[in-house]
Design a protein around this motif. Structure first.
Motif, PDB file in Angstrom:
ATOM      1  N   LEU A 135     -11.885  -6.374   7.633  1.00 43.78           N
ATOM      2  CA  LEU A 135     -12.624  -6.140   6.397  1.00 43.78           C
ATOM      3  C   LEU A 135     -12.647  -4.665   6.012  1.00 43.78           C
ATOM      4  CD1 LEU A 135     -15.749  -8.447   6.956  1.00 43.78           C
ATOM      5  CD2 LEU A 135     -13.561  -9.026   5.929  1.00 43.78           C
ATOM      6  N   GLU A 136     -12.698  -4.416   4.718  1.00 44.51           N
ATOM      7  CA  GLU A 136     -12.752  -3.055   4.193  1.00 44.51           C
ATOM      8  C   GLU A 136     -14.167  -2.498   4.306  1.00 44.51           C
ATOM      9  OE1 GLU A 136     -11.358  -3.162   0.175  1.00 44.51           O
ATOM     10  OE2 GLU A 136      -9.353  -2.580   0.774  1.00 44.51           O
ATOM     11  N   SER A 137     -14.571  -2.182   5.506  1.00 45.26           N
ATOM     12  CA  SER A 137     -15.899  -1.609   5.683  1.00 45.26           C
ATOM     13  C   SER A 137     -15.794  -0.091   5.797  1.00 45.26           C
ATOM     14  CB  SER A 137     -16.584  -2.218   6.917  1.00 45.26           C
ATOM     15  OG  SER A 137     -15.713  -2.182   8.034  1.00 45.26           O
ATOM     16  N   SER A 138     -15.154   0.396   6.866  1.00 38.49           N
ATOM     17  CA  SER A 138     -15.009   1.840   7.045  1.00 38.49           C
ATOM     18  C   SER A 138     -13.696   2.375   6.501  1.00 38.49           C
ATOM     19  CB  SER A 138     -15.126   2.193   8.536  1.00 38.49           C
ATOM     20  OG  SER A 138     -14.101   1.556   9.278  1.00 38.49           O
ATOM     21  N   LEU A 139     -12.738   1.489   6.198  1.00 42.20           N
ATOM     22  CA  LEU A 139     -11.421   1.924   5.729  1.00 42.20           C
ATOM     23  C   LEU A 139     -10.969   1.005   4.600  1.00 42.20           C
ATOM     24  CD1 LEU A 139      -9.097   3.944   6.300  1.00 42.20           C
ATOM     25  CD2 LEU A 139      -8.067   2.173   7.745  1.00 42.20           C
ATOM     26  N   THR A 140     -10.988   1.523   3.366  1.00 47.36           N
ATOM     27  CA  THR A 140     -10.583   0.721   2.218  1.00 47.36           C
ATOM     28  C   THR A 140      -9.084   0.868   1.974  1.00 47.36           C
ATOM     29  OG1 THR A 140     -10.916   2.484   0.602  1.00 47.36           O
ATOM     30  CG2 THR A 140     -12.840   1.109   1.156  1.00 47.36           C
ATOM     31  N   LEU A 141      -8.552  -0.017   1.158  1.00 46.07           N
ATOM     32  CA  LEU A 141      -7.134   0.043   0.809  1.00 46.07           C
ATOM     33  C   LEU A 141      -6.795   1.373   0.136  1.00 46.07           C
ATOM     34  CD1 LEU A 141      -4.332  -1.185   0.534  1.00 46.07           C
ATOM     35  CD2 LEU A 141      -5.154  -2.440  -1.481  1.00 46.07           C
ATOM     36  N   ALA A 142      -7.655   1.838  -0.765  1.00 50.16           N
ATOM     37  CA  ALA A 142      -7.408   3.113  -1.435  1.00 50.16           C
ATOM     38  C   ALA A 142      -7.368   4.263  -0.433  1.00 50.16           C
ATOM     39  CB  ALA A 142      -8.487   3.360  -2.485  1.00 50.16           C
ATOM     40  N   MET A 143      -8.230   4.208   0.580  1.00 51.67           N
ATOM     41  CA  MET A 143      -8.218   5.237   1.619  1.00 51.67           C
ATOM     42  C   MET A 143      -6.912   5.219   2.401  1.00 51.67           C
ATOM     43  SD  MET A 143     -12.065   4.889   3.190  1.00 51.67           S
ATOM     44  CE  MET A 143     -13.527   5.327   2.246  1.00 51.67           C
ATOM     45  N   VAL A 144      -6.445   4.029   2.752  1.00 52.12           N
ATOM     46  CA  VAL A 144      -5.180   3.901   3.478  1.00 52.12           C
ATOM     47  C   VAL A 144      -4.047   4.509   2.662  1.00 52.12           C
ATOM     48  CG1 VAL A 144      -3.453   2.274   4.352  1.00 52.12           C
ATOM     49  CG2 VAL A 144      -5.875   1.861   4.789  1.00 52.12           C
ATOM     50  N   LEU A 145      -3.989   4.162   1.387  1.00 51.08           N
ATOM     51  CA  LEU A 145      -2.918   4.656   0.525  1.00 51.08           C
ATOM     52  C   LEU A 145      -2.984   6.173   0.359  1.00 51.08           C
ATOM     53  CD1 LEU A 145      -3.037   1.816  -2.129  1.00 51.08           C
ATOM     54  CD2 LEU A 145      -1.084   2.339  -0.661  1.00 51.08           C
ATOM     55  N   THR A 146      -4.176   6.705   0.181  1.00 53.16           N
ATOM     56  CA  THR A 146      -4.321   8.149  -0.006  1.00 53.16           C
ATOM     57  C   THR A 146      -3.944   8.912   1.251  1.00 53.16           C
ATOM     58  OG1 THR A 146      -6.033   7.821  -1.676  1.00 53.16           O
ATOM     59  CG2 THR A 146      -5.953   9.978  -0.609  1.00 53.16           C
ATOM     60  N   ARG A 147      -4.365   8.418   2.423  1.00 52.43           N
ATOM     61  CA  ARG A 147      -3.982   9.069   3.673  1.00 52.43           C
ATOM     62  C   ARG A 147      -2.482   8.936   3.908  1.00 52.43           C
ATOM     63  NH1 ARG A 147      -4.720  12.643   5.406  1.00 52.43           N
ATOM     64  NH2 ARG A 147      -4.803  12.383   7.650  1.00 52.43           N
ATOM     65  N   ALA A 148      -1.919   7.772   3.601  1.00 53.62           N
ATOM     66  CA  ALA A 148      -0.482   7.579   3.764  1.00 53.62           C
ATOM     67  C   ALA A 148       0.298   8.555   2.895  1.00 53.62           C
ATOM     68  CB  ALA A 148      -0.101   6.142   3.425  1.00 53.62           C
ATOM     69  N   ASN A 176      -1.473   5.659 -10.829  1.00 55.09           N
ATOM     70  CA  ASN A 176      -2.362   6.818 -10.970  1.00 55.09           C
ATOM     71  C   ASN A 176      -1.967   8.001 -10.097  1.00 55.09           C
ATOM     72  OD1 ASN A 176      -4.055   5.564 -12.847  1.00 55.09           O
ATOM     73  ND2 ASN A 176      -5.294   4.606 -11.235  1.00 55.09           N
ATOM     74  N   ASN A 177      -1.025   7.768  -9.162  1.00 52.61           N
ATOM     75  CA  ASN A 177      -0.720   8.811  -8.190  1.00 52.61           C
ATOM     76  C   ASN A 177       0.756   9.170  -8.107  1.00 52.61           C
ATOM     77  OD1 ASN A 177      -3.378   9.410  -6.516  1.00 52.61           O
ATOM     78  ND2 ASN A 177      -3.343   7.205  -6.935  1.00 52.61           N
ATOM     79  N   GLY A 178       1.538   8.733  -9.079  1.00 50.89           N
ATOM     80  CA  GLY A 178       2.935   9.120  -9.109  1.00 50.89           C
ATOM     81  C   GLY A 178       3.820   8.391  -8.125  1.00 50.89           C
ATOM     82  N   TRP A 179       3.429   7.180  -7.761  1.00 51.84           N
ATOM     83  CA  TRP A 179       4.233   6.337  -6.874  1.00 51.84           C
ATOM     84  C   TRP A 179       4.695   5.100  -7.639  1.00 51.84           C
ATOM     85  CZ3 TRP A 179       5.210   6.802  -1.418  1.00 51.84           C
ATOM     86  CH2 TRP A 179       4.737   7.994  -0.869  1.00 51.84           C
ATOM     87  N   TYR A 180       5.642   4.371  -7.042  1.00 55.46           N
ATOM     88  CA  TYR A 180       6.213   3.185  -7.685  1.00 55.46           C
ATOM     89  C   TYR A 180       6.334   2.049  -6.667  1.00 55.46           C
ATOM     90  CZ  TYR A 180       7.528   6.686 -11.120  1.00 55.46           C
ATOM     91  OH  TYR A 180       7.497   7.709 -12.035  1.00 55.46           O
ATOM     92  N   VAL A 181       6.083   0.842  -7.133  1.00 58.64           N
ATOM     93  CA  VAL A 181       6.315  -0.348  -6.307  1.00 58.64           C
ATOM     94  C   VAL A 181       7.810  -0.636  -6.362  1.00 58.64           C
ATOM     95  CG1 VAL A 181       5.799  -2.771  -5.961  1.00 58.64           C
ATOM     96  CG2 VAL A 181       3.993  -1.223  -6.749  1.00 58.64           C
ATOM     97  N   ALA A 182       8.529  -0.243  -5.314  1.00 56.45           N
ATOM     98  CA  ALA A 182       9.986  -0.350  -5.310  1.00 56.45           C
ATOM     99  C   ALA A 182      10.473  -1.731  -4.885  1.00 56.45           C
ATOM    100  CB  ALA A 182      10.583   0.703  -4.383  1.00 56.45           C
ATOM    101  N   ARG A 183       9.781  -2.329  -3.917  1.00 55.72           N
ATOM    102  CA  ARG A 183      10.203  -3.629  -3.394  1.00 55.72           C
ATOM    103  C   ARG A 183       8.973  -4.468  -3.091  1.00 55.72           C
ATOM    104  NH1 ARG A 183      12.437  -3.108   1.954  1.00 55.72           N
ATOM    105  NH2 ARG A 183      13.477  -5.117   1.681  1.00 55.72           N
ATOM    106  N   THR A 184       9.078  -5.757  -3.317  1.00 58.44           N
ATOM    107  CA  THR A 184       8.064  -6.699  -2.850  1.00 58.44           C
ATOM    108  C   THR A 184       8.755  -7.948  -2.315  1.00 58.44           C
ATOM    109  OG1 THR A 184       7.797  -7.828  -4.988  1.00 58.44           O
ATOM    110  CG2 THR A 184       6.343  -5.939  -4.541  1.00 58.44           C
ATOM    111  N   LEU A 185       8.111  -8.582  -1.366  1.00 61.66           N
ATOM    112  CA  LEU A 185       8.535  -9.898  -0.885  1.00 61.66           C
ATOM    113  C   LEU A 185       7.301 -10.783  -0.862  1.00 61.66           C
ATOM    114  CD1 LEU A 185      10.891 -11.624   0.224  1.00 61.66           C
ATOM    115  CD2 LEU A 185      10.111 -11.014   2.522  1.00 61.66           C
ATOM    116  N   SER A 186       7.240 -11.742  -1.786  1.00 66.63           N
ATOM    117  CA  SER A 186       6.124 -12.677  -1.853  1.00 66.63           C
ATOM    118  C   SER A 186       6.350 -13.788  -0.839  1.00 66.63           C
ATOM    119  CB  SER A 186       6.013 -13.259  -3.261  1.00 66.63           C
ATOM    120  OG  SER A 186       5.766 -12.235  -4.208  1.00 66.63           O
TER     121      SER A 186
END
Length: 238
Positions: A135-148, A176-186
């Motif tokens: 669960l996103e309690s102490s580490l949210t998805l946005a935090m992961v992306l920003t640290r990455a 919002n941060n100058g990145w692009y979704v280059a590949r996805t696999l659903s």
């Protein structure tokens, strides 16, 4: 001991909140390692993704490749370290017990990969370890992306596995941060079932996006040829 046996290594996971699952095995099989020497795994847990990266980098003959794996939970970090020590790639793998939000590194990574906590906090799980991992309690998805982003080289990429509904959040962050979704696999379980998971690769380079779909089981409830082809280097059954 509870664990998961791959073709080239064993993953103990009895001390981890999240056990080895299909999500990580798919992401570790799929993410591109082109021009990759330094890999960071955020929230490594048992170390399964880091081990997969070490195996693939070795198989493709990448010299001097390293894989660093950061994990907040002390017991899980120690288990990852034990799994790394028992693997054929001990010289490539490093387990680090740390809070990724506080941890710093001089290395800038060609790939930052994560199977992050992806359910929004709100429910309460019986196991605190599982709560932290899931669960996103102490580490949210946005935090992961920003640290990455901060730990990536200029040509670096970010690889994630998430529920399909979180793709819109990743896309918004990228916009919002100058990145692009280059590949996805659903990923869908069966042909007549909805997509539940998506593998995502982000880059700073604007390229024509590659969007594909994979079905895990065929009409006979056997693993599909596409799933077997993708994961064959790891699954014992194939």
């Amino acid at each position: 001991m509870s664990g998961f046996q791959c073709k080239a290594f064993y993953v103990g996971h009895d001390r981890c909140g999240m056990k080895v699952g299909t999500d990580s095995l798919l992401l570790g099989s799929w993410v591109s390692l082109s021009e990759t020497r330094q890999v960071l795994d955020i929230g490594t847990g048992s170390g399964i993704l880091a081990l997969m990266m070490a195996q693939r980098l070795t198989e493709q003959g990448t010299a001097n490749a390293i894989v660093d794996a950061v994990e907040l939970d002390t017991a899980a970090a120690q288990q990852a370290a034990d799994n790394f020590a028992a693997s054929p790639w001990t010289d490539r793998l490093t387990a680090i017990q740390a809070d990724i939000l506080q941890w710093s590194s001089q290395t800038r990574y060609d790939l930052v990969i994560s199977n992050p906590p992806y359910f929004v906090a709100g429910q309460q799980l019986a196991c605190e370890q599982r709560q932290q991992a899931r669960l996103e309690s102490s580490l949210t998805l946005a935090m992961v992306l920003t640290r990455a982003e901060g730990l990536c080289s200029q040509q670096g990429r970010i690889g994630l596995v998430l529920p399909l509904e979180r793709l819109v959040d990743v896309s918004a962050w990228a916009d919002n941060n100058g990145w692009y979704v280059a590949r996805t696999l659903s990923i869908r379980g069966r042909q007549n079932k909805p997509v539940k998971r998506v593998l995502i690769e982000l880059t700073r380079e604007s390229i024509a996006p590659d969007h594909q779909t994979l079905t895990i089981h065929d009409a006979d409830n056997q693993y599909s040829e596409a799933f077997q082809a993708l994961t064959r280097r790891f699954y014992l059954a194939f």
